[in-house]
Design a protein around this motif. Structure first.
Motif, PDB file in Angstrom:
ATOM      1  N   ILE A  36       0.858  -1.181   0.000  1.00 25.23           N
ATOM      2  CA  ILE A  36       0.000   0.000   0.000  1.00 25.23           C
ATOM      3  C   ILE A  36       0.892   1.227   0.000  1.00 25.23           C
ATOM      4  O   ILE A  36       1.914   1.265   0.689  1.00 25.23           O
ATOM      5  CB  ILE A  36      -0.892   0.077   1.253  1.00 25.23           C
ATOM      6  CG1 ILE A  36      -1.651  -1.218   1.497  1.00 25.23           C
ATOM      7  CG2 ILE A  36      -1.879   1.230   1.150  1.00 25.23           C
ATOM      8  CD1 ILE A  36      -2.236  -1.286   2.894  1.00 25.23           C
ATOM      9  N   VAL A  37       0.474   2.237  -0.750  1.00 23.74           N
ATOM     10  CA  VAL A  37       1.100   3.553  -0.679  1.00 23.74           C
ATOM     11  C   VAL A  37       0.033   4.512  -0.165  1.00 23.74           C
ATOM     12  O   VAL A  37      -1.067   4.568  -0.723  1.00 23.74           O
ATOM     13  CB  VAL A  37       1.606   4.029  -2.059  1.00 23.74           C
ATOM     14  CG1 VAL A  37       2.306   5.372  -1.925  1.00 23.74           C
ATOM     15  CG2 VAL A  37       2.540   2.989  -2.673  1.00 23.74           C
ATOM     16  N   PHE A  38       0.328   5.245   0.908  1.00 18.24           N
ATOM     17  CA  PHE A  38      -0.694   6.140   1.444  1.00 18.24           C
ATOM     18  C   PHE A  38      -0.108   7.499   1.775  1.00 18.24           C
ATOM     19  O   PHE A  38       1.046   7.621   2.174  1.00 18.24           O
ATOM     20  CB  PHE A  38      -1.448   5.519   2.630  1.00 18.24           C
ATOM     21  CG  PHE A  38      -0.634   4.742   3.622  1.00 18.24           C
ATOM     22  CD1 PHE A  38      -0.470   5.199   4.918  1.00 18.24           C
ATOM     23  CD2 PHE A  38      -0.064   3.523   3.282  1.00 18.24           C
ATOM     24  CE1 PHE A  38       0.249   4.467   5.849  1.00 18.24           C
ATOM     25  CE2 PHE A  38       0.652   2.784   4.208  1.00 18.24           C
ATOM     26  CZ  PHE A  38       0.814   3.266   5.498  1.00 18.24           C
ATOM     27  N   ASN A  39      -0.931   8.518   1.578  1.00 19.82           N
ATOM     28  CA  ASN A  39      -0.461   9.906   1.583  1.00 19.82           C
ATOM     29  C   ASN A  39      -1.248  10.783   2.552  1.00 19.82           C
ATOM     30  O   ASN A  39      -2.469  10.724   2.584  1.00 19.82           O
ATOM     31  CB  ASN A  39      -0.611  10.513   0.180  1.00 19.82           C
ATOM     32  CG  ASN A  39      -0.067   9.622  -0.913  1.00 19.82           C
ATOM     33  OD1 ASN A  39       1.051   9.151  -0.820  1.00 19.82           O
ATOM     34  ND2 ASN A  39      -0.858   9.367  -1.942  1.00 19.82           N
ATOM     35  N   SER A  56       8.512   5.573   5.694  1.00 18.48           N
ATOM     36  CA  SER A  56       8.166   6.756   4.914  1.00 18.48           C
ATOM     37  C   SER A  56       9.082   6.831   3.702  1.00 18.48           C
ATOM     38  O   SER A  56      10.220   6.348   3.727  1.00 18.48           O
ATOM     39  CB  SER A  56       8.300   8.024   5.759  1.00 18.48           C
ATOM     40  OG  SER A  56       9.656   8.305   6.006  1.00 18.48           O
ATOM     41  N   VAL A  57       8.598   7.438   2.653  1.00 22.62           N
ATOM     42  CA  VAL A  57       9.386   7.549   1.427  1.00 22.62           C
ATOM     43  C   VAL A  57      10.557   8.498   1.624  1.00 22.62           C
ATOM     44  O   VAL A  57      11.642   8.296   1.088  1.00 22.62           O
ATOM     45  CB  VAL A  57       8.491   8.021   0.255  1.00 22.62           C
ATOM     46  CG1 VAL A  57       9.313   8.254  -1.005  1.00 22.62           C
ATOM     47  CG2 VAL A  57       7.405   6.979  -0.015  1.00 22.62           C
ATOM     48  N   LYS A  58      10.362   9.525   2.457  1.00 21.83           N
ATOM     49  CA  LYS A  58      11.396  10.550   2.660  1.00 21.83           C
ATOM     50  C   LYS A  58      12.062  10.479   4.026  1.00 21.83           C
ATOM     51  O   LYS A  58      12.702  11.427   4.459  1.00 21.83           O
ATOM     52  CB  LYS A  58      10.783  11.939   2.442  1.00 21.83           C
ATOM     53  CG  LYS A  58      10.292  12.179   1.026  1.00 21.83           C
ATOM     54  CD  LYS A  58       9.769  13.592   0.857  1.00 21.83           C
ATOM     55  CE  LYS A  58       9.322  13.855  -0.574  1.00 21.83           C
ATOM     56  NZ  LYS A  58       8.789  15.239  -0.733  1.00 21.83           N
ATOM     57  N   GLY A  59      11.872   9.387   4.758  1.00 23.20           N
ATOM     58  CA  GLY A  59      12.540   9.242   6.045  1.00 23.20           C
ATOM     59  C   GLY A  59      11.940  10.065   7.171  1.00 23.20           C
ATOM     60  O   GLY A  59      12.619  10.374   8.147  1.00 23.20           O
ATOM     61  N   VAL A  63       4.889   3.868   2.778  1.00 25.52           N
ATOM     62  CA  VAL A  63       4.746   2.603   2.055  1.00 25.52           C
ATOM     63  C   VAL A  63       4.655   1.490   3.087  1.00 25.52           C
ATOM     64  O   VAL A  63       5.462   1.422   4.022  1.00 25.52           O
ATOM     65  CB  VAL A  63       5.947   2.338   1.131  1.00 25.52           C
ATOM     66  CG1 VAL A  63       5.861   0.931   0.540  1.00 25.52           C
ATOM     67  CG2 VAL A  63       6.002   3.375   0.024  1.00 25.52           C
ATOM     68  N   ALA A  64       3.664   0.635   2.938  1.00 21.15           N
ATOM     69  CA  ALA A  64       3.561  -0.590   3.730  1.00 21.15           C
ATOM     70  C   ALA A  64       3.584  -1.749   2.742  1.00 21.15           C
ATOM     71  O   ALA A  64       2.940  -1.684   1.689  1.00 21.15           O
ATOM     72  CB  ALA A  64       2.272  -0.604   4.542  1.00 21.15           C
ATOM     73  N   SER A  65       4.318  -2.794   3.073  1.00 19.52           N
ATOM     74  CA  SER A  65       4.419  -3.919   2.144  1.00 19.52           C
ATOM     75  C   SER A  65       4.696  -5.213   2.894  1.00 19.52           C
ATOM     76  O   SER A  65       4.881  -5.213   4.116  1.00 19.52           O
ATOM     77  CB  SER A  65       5.532  -3.676   1.117  1.00 19.52           C
ATOM     78  OG  SER A  65       6.800  -3.974   1.687  1.00 19.52           O
ATOM     79  N   ASN A  66       4.789  -6.288   2.126  1.00 13.91           N
ATOM     80  CA  ASN A  66       5.122  -7.589   2.700  1.00 13.91           C
ATOM     81  C   ASN A  66       6.615  -7.714   2.985  1.00 13.91           C
ATOM     82  O   ASN A  66       7.107  -8.797   3.280  1.00 13.91           O
ATOM     83  CB  ASN A  66       4.672  -8.711   1.760  1.00 13.91           C
ATOM     84  CG  ASN A  66       5.437  -8.702   0.441  1.00 13.91           C
ATOM     85  OD1 ASN A  66       6.264  -7.832   0.180  1.00 13.91           O
ATOM     86  ND2 ASN A  66       5.140  -9.659  -0.413  1.00 13.91           N
ATOM     87  N   ALA A  67       7.349  -6.633   2.888  1.00 13.97           N
ATOM     88  CA  ALA A  67       8.799  -6.525   3.117  1.00 13.97           C
ATOM     89  C   ALA A  67       9.604  -6.939   1.889  1.00 13.97           C
ATOM     90  O   ALA A  67      10.573  -6.263   1.524  1.00 13.97           O
ATOM     91  CB  ALA A  67       9.255  -7.313   4.345  1.00 13.97           C
TER      92      ALA A  67
END
Length: 269
Positions: free
Chosen positions: A214-217, A240-243, A253-257
């Motif tokens: 998932i990408v969430f903003n 986070s995309v930007k730390g 970003v959340a993912s299955n790693a």
């Protein structure tokens, strides 16, 4: 659902029991409300895109807060539809009574209740209920994510092109603009993203392998606090995309790693 199986020690067990009780009451109220043909919707006039509220948001919030404050009267509270209650406590409950209000109001059965507990600013407990499916997901610090009491894990997908990726791009004009750019990047990478309209539900489904990433903003803490813990404790990853700080980041970003490096590389282009 019962908190545990066997003799496994559950951290924050008393708090979890209360959160599960609150989630079950919220689910019952939302299932009842979902059956109503006419659901009056009000614009909260926050300046955000389609920022709506119904009487059920308030009713469910009251039910949850009543249960929590009855058991933990000294804890601080942060809930979407109310002012923060900053008690002098190291514990703070973070609550979204109804995530996916627009879906709910239109008779679309994709909505959730999210309840998280932070201790010294670290999220240590997360519960998400999907009322329509009669599903309750939960996790605590150092304990794995469970769905209706049964342990679950993230997916094993490794190829981004074949992954099922959700995207949250609502709430503010800025979030819509960032979401649109993200949408284009994903499509150019031959990914067909899904916009479901309830990020808490997305995170719960990611933790059980139904979504791969998932990408969430521009989301608020009550949207994502519980879900991020569910994903982590199911073997996934959130960053986070930007730390930036996770609960206040512009884009997460959340993912299955397994997919995480690929998605971050794509979004940073």
């Amino acid at each position: 659902p019962t908190p545990g199986e066997g003799k496994t020690k559950i951290m924050y067990e008393n708090e979890l029991k209360v959160a599960l009780k609150a989630a079950e009451e919220a689910s019952k109220l939302l299932r009842q409300g979902f059956q109503e043909a006419e659901k009056e919707v009000k614009d909260k006039k926050t300046g955000h895109v389609a920022d709506y509220v119904t009487k059920f948001d308030y009713a469910v919030q009251k039910a949850i807060l009543d249960i929590i404050t009855r058991h933990f009267p000294s804890h601080s509270l942060l809930s979407e539809e109310d002012r923060p209650i900053p008690n002098n406590s190291t514990y703070q409950w973070i609550i979204d009574p109804l995530d996916g209000t627009t879906n709910f109001s239109r008779g679309i059965p994709n909505f959730a209740t999210s309840i998280a507990l932070a201790h010294k600013k670290e999220v240590v407990l997360g519960v998400i209920a999907l009322p329509y499916e009669k599903e309750i997901y939960w996790a605590t610090k150092n304990n794995p994510t469970r769905l209706n009491g049964k342990r679950i894990r993230v997916s094993q997908a490794q190829k981004l092109r074949s992954a099922l990726v959700g995207i949250s791009m609502l709430r503010s004009v800025e979030a819509m603009q960032l979401g649109t750019k993200t949408f284009v990047k994903l499509i150019r990478a031959s990914i067909k993203p899904r916009v479901f309209g309830a990020v808490a539900a997305d995170l719960a489904r990611l933790s059980s392998g139904k979504l791969d990433a998932i990408v969430f903003n521009h989301n608020k803490p009550w949207d994502i606090a519980a879900g991020m813990l569910l994903v982590k404790q199911a073997g996934g990853k959130v960053s986070s995309v930007k730390g930036q700080d996770l609960l206040r980041a512009e884009q997460l970003v959340a993912s299955n790693a397994k997919l995480h490096p690929q998605i971050l590389r794509l979004l940073r282009q």
